[in-house]
Design an enzyme around this catalytic site. Structure first.
Site, PDB file in Angstrom:
ATOM      1  N   ASP A 291       0.910   6.552  -5.109  1.00  0.00           N
ATOM      2  CA  ASP A 291       1.746   7.120  -6.172  1.00  0.00           C
ATOM      3  C   ASP A 291       1.156   6.814  -7.542  1.00  0.00           C
ATOM      4  O   ASP A 291       1.195   7.665  -8.433  1.00  0.00           O
ATOM      5  CB  ASP A 291       3.187   6.587  -6.078  1.00  0.00           C
ATOM      6  CG  ASP A 291       4.066   7.224  -7.157  1.00  0.00           C
ATOM      7  OD1 ASP A 291       4.229   8.449  -7.113  1.00  0.00           O
ATOM      8  OD2 ASP A 291       4.536   6.499  -8.049  1.00  0.00           O
TER       9      ASP A 291
ATOM     10  N   LYS B 195       8.498   4.761  -3.246  1.00  0.00           N
ATOM     11  CA  LYS B 195       8.614   3.437  -3.888  1.00  0.00           C
ATOM     12  C   LYS B 195       9.844   2.692  -3.397  1.00  0.00           C
ATOM     13  O   LYS B 195       9.813   1.477  -3.195  1.00  0.00           O
ATOM     14  CB  LYS B 195       8.623   3.601  -5.411  1.00  0.00           C
ATOM     15  CG  LYS B 195       7.216   3.937  -5.940  1.00  0.00           C
ATOM     16  CD  LYS B 195       7.197   4.219  -7.412  1.00  0.00           C
ATOM     17  CE  LYS B 195       7.698   5.598  -7.726  1.00  0.00           C
ATOM     18  NZ  LYS B 195       7.393   6.132  -9.028  1.00  0.00           N
TER      19      LYS B 195
ATOM     20  N   ARG C 220      -1.014  13.734 -11.947  1.00  0.00           N
ATOM     21  CA  ARG C 220       0.003  14.776 -12.220  1.00  0.00           C
ATOM     22  C   ARG C 220       0.301  14.855 -13.712  1.00  0.00           C
ATOM     23  O   ARG C 220       0.483  15.937 -14.276  1.00  0.00           O
ATOM     24  CB  ARG C 220       1.290  14.468 -11.443  1.00  0.00           C
ATOM     25  CG  ARG C 220       1.170  14.753  -9.947  1.00  0.00           C
ATOM     26  CD  ARG C 220       2.319  14.121  -9.174  1.00  0.00           C
ATOM     27  NE  ARG C 220       3.610  14.567  -9.637  1.00  0.00           N
ATOM     28  CZ  ARG C 220       4.742  13.857  -9.503  1.00  0.00           C
ATOM     29  NH1 ARG C 220       4.733  12.680  -8.916  1.00  0.00           N
ATOM     30  NH2 ARG C 220       5.877  14.338  -9.954  1.00  0.00           N
TER      31      ARG C 220
ATOM     32  N   HIS D 240      18.508   3.943  -7.448  1.00  0.00           N
ATOM     33  CA  HIS D 240      17.461   4.437  -8.348  1.00  0.00           C
ATOM     34  C   HIS D 240      18.082   5.450  -9.298  1.00  0.00           C
ATOM     35  O   HIS D 240      18.873   6.288  -8.888  1.00  0.00           O
ATOM     36  CB  HIS D 240      16.348   5.121  -7.545  1.00  0.00           C
ATOM     37  CG  HIS D 240      15.291   5.717  -8.430  1.00  0.00           C
ATOM     38  ND1 HIS D 240      14.257   4.972  -8.945  1.00  0.00           N
ATOM     39  CD2 HIS D 240      15.150   6.968  -8.929  1.00  0.00           C
ATOM     40  CE1 HIS D 240      13.506   5.746  -9.716  1.00  0.00           C
ATOM     41  NE2 HIS D 240      14.019   6.955  -9.722  1.00  0.00           N
TER      42      HIS D 240
ATOM     43  N   SER E  96       7.496  10.831  -4.596  1.00  0.00           N
ATOM     44  CA  SER E  96       7.090   9.721  -5.464  1.00  0.00           C
ATOM     45  C   SER E  96       8.206   8.669  -5.530  1.00  0.00           C
ATOM     46  O   SER E  96       7.972   7.472  -5.318  1.00  0.00           O
ATOM     47  CB  SER E  96       6.775  10.286  -6.858  1.00  0.00           C
ATOM     48  OG  SER E  96       6.760   9.286  -7.833  1.00  0.00           O
TER      49      SER E  96
HETATM   50  N1  URA Z   1       9.785   9.276 -11.505  1.00  0.00           N
HETATM   51  C1  URA Z   1       8.950   8.904 -10.520  1.00  0.00           C
HETATM   52  O1  URA Z   1       8.941   7.772 -10.082  1.00  0.00           O
HETATM   53  N2  URA Z   1       8.124   9.846 -10.020  1.00  0.00           N
HETATM   54  C2  URA Z   1       8.093  11.115 -10.446  1.00  0.00           C
HETATM   55  O2  URA Z   1       7.343  11.890  -9.936  1.00  0.00           O
HETATM   56  C3  URA Z   1       8.962  11.474 -11.489  1.00  0.00           C
HETATM   57  C4  URA Z   1       9.800  10.532 -12.003  1.00  0.00           C
END
Ligand code: URA
Length: 430
Positions: free
Chosen positions: A161, A187, A168, A82, A183
């Site tokens: 999320d 994922k 957010r 990621h 977050s």
């Molecule tokens: N990328 C994400 O997937 N989540 C966040 O909170 C910030 C950046």
């Protein structure tokens, strides 16, 4: 359980239990707890933080809020990567076929670009015919057969999320380390990763502007990995100039092809890609030292195996890899330097925004992008530049490009002192 009491607890800096976090998150996803109460809790978390235990509990609760992809049929360690995002970041395009050509399954769900940063799915869609929407069974079948598949995020993965991130975004609580960490990690875990390599970008083109901030985020994510039994390694990499030479969708695919097919690359994109790929090789237990992993990775680049895998991958998702070479914007305009000296700094976000103005990126989720357009950079930090030197070329379908040209020029600064070039890989946190 009383939601107001939970908000008050966090407001006074106390530690929340798993059950308390679960009450709020599941209630929010189901619709029984309203936005205004969750906003208030998010702001309390923003100011008072979460302990490592709370952060991993929150991550686990988020993972359990929706579907999880089971990749256990592969009977091997599933490693994912990621990136926290940057300008010219085509590392996934390069690393995916490297990893798969070493016999390590690469099964990735990627995002689209938003704002000044790009997304892998958009880049791949510049290849004629390439599909990024595959049904889950086809995705799994392709990973089994070809060892590689890359699709857009779909289905009901981590609905918590989706709701929390949207909230957010409008409540000033995006830039909280435990909220970002949970977050991202939720994922990755929900999409079936056993082990995770994080490319945490640092600098003026990245989410994390300083090494200190990036270290905090890296440590929070590595700790989540430890608690939830997912081996996680974070690589801090420099994003104080666009990565590689190309920005834009087709452009970046072409740059990845050149690296893998022709061994033609700029040092920063090569170094970051090799580091990320090698850390993945280590996590997949295909090498026992980083030196051994790096040698395996550089071999599949030089012997063309990684490029062959890229071609196979693109064909498996119905793309015609040759098509990207035909993608051309209406005009290419050279940007010449008005100044001279050593190239000392660049406002990388501004360069990303210039590419967005051309149409390479989107301002809102609904915007369409233009795969043909982008910017080629001809200089790297530290280069000695003379007046009139070609610093960049913009590829545009617009009539008037003055704003883009000025934005690029204004973003760059020069000094009379020689500038030391820095390694693109800053540090590894595990
Ligand atoms: N990328 C994400 O997937 N989540 C966040 O909170 C910030 C950046």
């Amino acid at each position: 359980m009383n939601t107001v009491e939970i908000i008050n607890k966090k407001k006074y800096g106390e530690v929340l239990t798993y059950e308390e976090l679960q009450h709020v998150i599941t209630g929010y996803v189901e619709g029984s707890i309203p936005d205004y109460q969750v906003s208030s809790l998010l702001m309390a978390i923003y100011f008072n933080g979460l302990t490592n235990q709370e952060t991993s509990d929150l991550t686990e609760i988020m993972v359990n809020s929706g579907d999880q992809i089971d990749m256990s049929f592969l009977n091997t360690i599933v490693v994912d990567k990621h990136s926290t995002g940057g300008v010219g970041d085509k590392v996934s395009l390069i690393v995916a076929p490297i990893i798969a050509s070493l016999g390590i399954p690469f099964a990735k769900m990627s995002g689209r670009g938003l704002g000044h940063t790009g997304g892998t799915v958009d880049k791949l869609e510049s290849i004629e015919g390439f599909h990024t929407e595959l049904p889950l069974d086809k995705f799994k079948e392709q990973v089994k057969e070809q060892g590689i598949a890359l699709v857009g995020q779909s289905g009901n993965l981590v609905p918590a999320d989706k709701k929390l991130y949207a909230l957010r975004d409008v409540t000033g609580t995006v830039d909280s380390i435990p909220l970002i960490a949970s977050s991202i990690m939720s994922k990755k875990i929900a999409s079936g990763a056993d082990s995770i390599v994080l490319d945490i970008k640092v600098g003026n083109g990245a989410f994390m502007k300083t090494v200190e901030e990036a270290e905090k985020l890296a440590t929070a994510m590595v700790e989540i990995g430890k608690k939830l039994d997912r081996e996680t390694v974070a690589v801090l990499t420099r994003m104080d100039q666009p990565l590689g030479d190309e920005i834009g969708n087709a452009n970046e695919v072409i740059e990845a092809i050149k690296l893998l097919r022709d061994n033609d690359y700029s040092k920063d994109i090569y170094d970051v890609s090799v580091e990320i790929a090698s850390q993945m090789v280590l996590l997949a237990k295909k090498a026992s030292t980083i030196e051994e992993a790096k040698s395996l990775v550089s071999d599949v680049i030089t012997n063309g195996k990684a490029y062959s895998k890229l071609v196979e991958f693109v064909e498996a998702q119905d793309g015609n890899i040759e098509s990207v070479n035909e993608i051309k914007a209406n005009q290419s305009i050279d940007v010449l330097s008005d100044e001279e000296g050593y190239y000392a700094s660049v406002n990388t976000q501004s360069i990303g925004e210039a590419a967005m103005l051309l149409g390479a990126g989107r301002e809102t989720k609904e915007d369409q992008i233009d795969h043909q357009v982008g910017i080629t950079f001809h200089v790297k930090l530290g280069d000695a530049i003379k007046k009139g030197d070609k610093i960049a070329t913009i590829h545009s379908n617009k009539q008037n490009n003055d704003e883009v040209i000025q934005k690029i020029k204004k973003a760059m600064t020069y000094t009379t002192e020689a500038v030391e070039s820095k390694n693109s890989v800053i540090k590894i946190i595990k």
